[in-house]
Each structure stands twice: as C-alpha cells, then as structure tokens.
Design an enzyme around this catalytic site. Structure first.
Site, short mmCIF file in Angstrom:
data_model
loop_
_atom_site.label_atom_id
_atom_site.label_comp_id
_atom_site.label_asym_id
_atom_site.label_seq_id
_atom_site.Cartn_x
_atom_site.Cartn_y
_atom_site.Cartn_z
CB CYS A 120 -0.95 -0.03 1.19
SG CYS A 120 -1.93 -1.54 1.23
CG HIS A 153 -2.62 4.44 5.35
ND1 HIS A 153 -2.58 4.27 3.99
CD2 HIS A 153 -2.64 3.20 5.89
CE1 HIS A 153 -2.59 2.98 3.71
NE2 HIS A 153 -2.63 2.30 4.84
CD GLU A 166 -2.64 7.77 9.32
OE1 GLU A 166 -3.53 6.92 9.17
OE2 GLU A 166 -2.23 8.50 8.40
CE LYS A 226 -6.65 4.14 2.39
NZ LYS A 226 -5.74 5.30 2.47
CG HIS A 232 -6.55 0.61 1.51
ND1 HIS A 232 -5.65 1.30 0.72
CD2 HIS A 232 -5.80 0.03 2.49
CE1 HIS A 232 -4.43 1.12 1.18
NE2 HIS A 232 -4.50 0.36 2.26
CG PHE A 279 0.46 -6.19 4.22
CD1 PHE A 279 -0.41 -5.51 5.04
CD2 PHE A 279 0.04 -7.40 3.68
CE1 PHE A 279 -1.67 -6.02 5.34
CE2 PHE A 279 -1.21 -7.93 3.96
CZ PHE A 279 -2.07 -7.23 4.80
#
Lengths: 266, 400
Positions: B159, B291, B302, B320, B325, B383
C-alpha cells in the site's frame, strides 16, 4: 553521479548452495531450498522459496561485503515475485474452501522479503521492492545508484526469480536463481571487489547470455532475469575491466562499467 | 540534504468516484461516496470502491496488455497525455521516466485465467502471463503509448507503492538521469485481496469509517492516479496555482508484517522525513491526508503519530470513505486529492468519520471546510512496515 564500490557478491540456485559452488559447477542435488536466516523463525512459516532466496541472497551479500545488516539499505527485485503464494491462494479460492490463510496472505505481497528482512534484522533503514520483468536488475541498479548518490552508505541489492508453478510454467519455464550484491558509496578501507561507474543507456539489444565461465547455461536459467548479473560476476572473477549490460534481450538496456579492484573470495 | 521542489505539471485520477479526473474531484467536492456492494458475487458481505463500468478497450495494437488494470491505467493516462507529450518534446523521450506503483499487478486477469484452468484444464488462449499479469507490463504499456524511453519500472511495496515512486522519481531527477517522470499507481479489484483481507478479519461489512468510534475495518477499492513531475515547468501551460512535490519521507517499521507499530513510530518518521526534505516545520503543515484505513490498529497508531507532531491543530482527513483503500494506487490517488485541496483551498469532508472515536485526539473536520492550505502531508503505510509520506504544496521560499 559518483562511482560505487562492489564489496560483496552472493548466489543461490537449486543445486548450488553458494557462489563458490556455482562458479566451480559443483552441483549438489540435495540443495533444494535455502535458509531463512534473515527471517525470524516465528515468521518463516508460510513463506515461499522465493522469499527465502531473496533473504539468503541479501544476508550472504551483506556478510560478504561487511555491511551492517541492521542499517544497510535493501533493494529487493523480482520479475514475477510471490507468484507461488498467489497460485496457492487462487487454488483455495477457486478449487478449495475459499478461506485464505492470514499468514500466507500477508506473505503474498511483493515486498514480503523486504518486510520480513527488516523485522528479522531490526533494520529501520530504507527498503524497497521492485518489479521490472526482464529489466528487474537494471531497475534495481538504477534505484540503488540514485539512492546512494543522494544518501551515501551501504546498500544490498537482492535479485531473485524462482521457477513458476503450474499452470503458469507452461508460459514461462524458468530455473530459480538468486544473486545478491553489496554496494558502498565510498571505497571501504578493507578494499572493494570492483568500482562501478558509467551508468548509461545503450542502443544495442544484447542477446541472452549463453555461457558462464565456459559452461553452457540452460535456457531456463539464461531467461531468468537475475542471470543478467552473471556477466558482471564473471568480469569481477576474471578481473576483467569492461562494460556489462544490466538487461538482456530488451531494447535500450542500461549498462555499467566494471573496474575490478581485488580478487574475489568465493 | 537539499531537495529541490519539483513542479507537478499534470495529474489524473480514476476510481469509484468517476472515470475522469473531473468527475472524481467533483464527487469529492460534493461529499459523495463511491463505496457500494461488490459488482460480483462473493461468499461474504462487504462494500467496495469499484470504478464504474464499462472501462474503454485499450487502443488498437495494445490488445496483448488487455486486463482491467491496464484499462484503468489507460483511463488515467488520458487526462495527462498532452502534458506528457510536451514533456517529451522539451526533455527528449530518453529523459523521461515511468515509475508506477502497484500491489496486485494484473492479478485480475490471472484470476480469470486460473478459474478457466480449473474448469477446462487449460489456460485461455487469450491469457499472456507476461503482458497481462506481469507487473512491468504496466510500464511497458505506458512506454508504448506515450513514446517515453527513459527508465521504466514498478515499485511494489503493497500500500505504499505509489507513494514511494515519488521518492524514486525525485532521486532520478536529482541525480541527472532524467528530467521528468510520469509517476503513479494502479490497482484493480481482485478476489484474492478481498478474500485475504476477509481472512485477516479486517474487512468491514459496511462502508468504512476512518477514525470513527466502532470502526471495524477497511473497504477495498480500485483505481489509477498519475502525476507528471518535472525539473521545471517553463514549457507547460502557465499555472499560478502550481503545486510542487516538496519532499518525500520513507521509513520501515521493522515491527510486524501487517500491523503498525502501536505508537506510530514508523508513520511519524515518514512524516518527519518528508518535512525535513521540504524544509518545513510542524507549523508549516496545513492539512494531513491520512492513510486512515478504518482498522482499529492503523487509525489509532496513525493518530498517535499525527498528534505527537501536530497535536490537534492540523485538520486530518482520510479519503478512504470515498474510494475505499486503493492499495498500491492509494498513495498517488490521495496525492491527487491533496493537490485538489491545495488548489481549491477546501478540504474533503471526512466521510464516515461522523462519530469520532473519543480515544483519537486529532482534528478530523466533518464539514469539508474552506481553509488556508499551503502545504499538505499525505501518508501511506503498508504490509511489511513500509511507510511513505508526501509533502506537497507551495515551496517554502515562495510562501508569503
């Protein structure tokens, strides 16, 4: 851009546990997998052989080059990446119960080796994962060169592509190969294997390498994008100065000049 | 380390909000979500951000690359093509790079081919592993269509992919290898990602609610977004509102493959490094495009990172709730949203965040306010603990 210094080389391929065995053509049929020593054992479960190949190439190159695995920048590159894990998951979705293993899913991303390597070494430095097909080595070298030009320090390029699983192997028969390079922005006091400079784009399309140190390469190995690095390794081993391409069989490949500085301890 | 701000001379985005950049940004301004039930059958309930069908076919001669991913990519290219042509004319085809981020590559095509193989015992004649599945096929297709001949590759760090290509491009330009770069990200909806996030237990059954109380996970989306970064913009159409890439921060959590470091250490480092490259202090940041995946863990970590840098002074929005996402396309897409905020001086409404989590101590504006916006941070986390943050806006020396 300033020159770079090649300080370590590593290699792993099925049948060859390291660079020396490959150089000597000392095939060992028992070598069918490699260690996951850069990956914490609790996380090694569910990794593909490709992840382990990338980790092994990075670890051995780092060791050979005397870089610190906790701070070295890592650039992983692979053409098809974690395609073995992808096929296992597609099998589960389309011919199984559809319940994907969380562990396997986490390890299906292209940057699995990057993430697991950074966790295993406690390395919070720069890390990336590149995919560029037959240009994977070229792309990794460009990425590494511009990174070290900006920041200095040490970097490891870990390049690997494994044999493809069925049914995709029908379209691309390939033998697994992993090669690692440890590269420094400054010539280390302990010496370097070679100076690398003259990164540039060329006009000619070089053919696939047919041989390595006098022995013929199988088509399955020669078409592995990682085999691009074999002429560079040969030049360093033979202490032969010259220009080597960073991709084969493609238009307008980039190349570098290799100026050997010291004998290689394989 | 000096970072020369790079003018962003063109940008585009296509996703669940629309198939043109104009439609996407109009939907964003209107506060319309693109999240809806999946357009295909799944054995579980969720919402997705699907780009409206039908997606146009590829240009003649490019059929070998045909897949949903490539079609999304070509749609996004349409809105920047004229600027790319001018860039090639100015710098030369070999002096322009193509750097694309993707997480799935052509997995959508491979899923169809694999299903055919399970049913028929052979792959379909039309399937090409190299030109449809191969991650590099995206760059190859763009090179064929645009005539760009410079370095072309894909960064695939899940991502953070299409955020990290901005850093790679900036280094290529700084080093003198190229003068411009077409950067961006593309990902398409795939069953494997949906099943995978379901298996991880973080796929929401409803529309996602970033930073909200009771948030229960992500929605997956698809789309493509591109930006053209150049050494200078003298050859492009004059634009008094030109947004620049001011800096990019990258960091590695070295903590866990799929969970963020709980205190947001890596997220904070990425933001700090982006500000450092840009020569910015915390008080220079006017907005953060977070994010904000709407998982419990991401949003908490975050928010801790953001609060540690800015307290509750800076308005923070996750988009989002509009698109889902977009995985490998998220960084570039949210970069385009940040550009839009800078040009319109208006922030997106924080869709889905209506009932804020009281444990989250950052400012999440619910009304899409008009604000003074000169500099924005846009973050993506992935990830493998791969983090990236873009600093976008007016260069510090031009600020008034």
């Amino acid at each position: 851009m300033r020159p770079l210094y090649l300080t370590g080389i590593s290699l792993w391929s099925p049948g060859f546990r390291d660079l020396r065995a490959f150089v000597d053509d000392a095939r060992d049929a028992s070598v069918i997998d490699c260690s996951a020593r850069w990956v914490p054992s609790r996380l090694a479960r569910g990794t593909s052989r490709l992840t382990r190949m990338l980790g092994e190439a990075a670890a051995s190159a780092c060791e050979a080059g005397g870089a610190d695995p906790r701070t070295v920048s890592t650039i992983y590159t692979s053409g098809y990446g974690e395609i073995e894990t992808m096929i296992v998951q597609l099998q589960t979705i389309f011919a199984g119960d559809g319940q994907l293993s969380p562990m396997r899913f986490k390890n299906s991303v292209h940057n699995s080796a990057s993430g697991l390597g950074s966790i295993g070494q406690g390395n919070q430095a720069f890390s990336t994962a590149i995919a560029a097909g037959d240009r994977s080595v070229e792309a990794a070298m460009i990425e590494t060169w511009t990174l070290l030009d900006e920041r200095g320090g040490d970097a490891v390029i870990s390049a690997a592509d494994d044999a493809l699983p069925a049914p995709l192997d029908a379209q691309c028969a390939r033998e697994g190969l992993a090669i690692g390079l440890c590269i420094a922005s400054e010539q280390p006091e302990a010496g370097a294997l070679a100076m690398l400079d003259g990164l540039r784009m060329d006009d000619e399309t070089p053919p696939l390498p047919e041989a390595f140190r006098g022995r013929a390469l199988s088509r399955e190995l020669a078409t592995n994008p990682v085999a691009t690095l074999l002429p560079l390794i040969d030049a360093v081993l033979e202490r032969r100065e010259g220009r080597v391409p960073l991709a084969f069989g493609v238009a307008r490949p980039w190349s570098i000049r290799v100026r050997p500085l010291a004998a290689v301890r394989t | 380390m000096g970072f020369t701000p790079l003018p962003i001379t063109a940008w585009s985005a296509v996703n669940a909000l629309g198939t043109t950049t104009r439609d996407v940004l109009a939907s964003l301004d209107a506060g319309r979500t693109g999240l809806a039930p999946p357009p295909f059958e799944l054995p579980f309930t969720t919402y997705v951000g699907a780009t409206p069908d039908p997606l146009p076919a590829l240009p003649p001669g490019q059929e070998a690359y045909d897949c949903r991913l490539a079609r999304l990519g070509m749609l996004a290219l349409h809105d920047v093509k004229d600027a790319v042509d001018r860039s090639i004319a100015r710098w030369g085809a070999r002096r322009v790079a193509i750097l694309i981020g993707t997480s799935t590559g052509g997995l959508d095509a491979t899923e169809l081919a694999f299903r055919h193989w399970v049913a028929e015992g052979r792959l379909p004649e039309s399937f090409s592993l190299r030109t449809q599945h191969g991650f590099d096929a995206l760059g190859e297709l763009y090179a064929r269509v645009t005539g760009i001949e410079g370095p072309t590759y894909v960064v695939s760090t899940a991502c953070s992919s299409s955020g990290k290509v901005h850093a790679s491009a900036a280094r290529l330009i700084r080093s003198g290898l190229v003068d411009a770069a077409l950067v961006g990200g593309i990902d398409s909806l795939c069953r494997m990602t949906l099943h995978g996030f379901k298996g991880l237990g973080i796929l929401s059954e409803q529309r996602c609610r970033p930073f909200a109380k009771g948030r229960d996970g992500i929605n997956i989306g698809e789309g493509a977004a591109l930006m053209l970064l150049e050494r200078d913009d003298a050859h492009q159409e004059p634009d008094p509102l030109r947004v620049h890439l001011l800096g990019v921060g990258e960091s590695s959590d070295a903590y866990n493959m799929s969970s963020p470091e709980p205190q947001g250490r890596g997220a904070r480092e990425a933001m700090e490094r982006a500000m450092e490259q840009a020569g910015m202090r915390a008080e220079d940041v006017d907005h953060v495009n977070a994010h904000g995946t709407a998982t419990q863990q991401n949003d908490m970590a975050e928010s801790i990172a953001i609060a540690s840098l800015f307290g509750d002074r800076v308005p923070v929005v996750s988009t989002k709730g509009y698109t889902g996402h977009l995985l490998g396309a998220a960084g570039a897409t949210e970069g385009v949203f940040a550009i839009h905020a800078l040009r319109t001086q208006r922030l997106p409404r924080a869709l889905g965040s209506e009932e804020l989590d009281p444990e989250i101590r950052i400012q999440v504006p619910l009304d899409g306010p008009e604000r003074r916006v000169k500099r924005v941070l846009s973050s993506s986390f992935a990830f493998g603990g791969s983090n990236v943050c873009l600093a976008l806006g007016i260069p510090m020396e031009r600020a008034s």
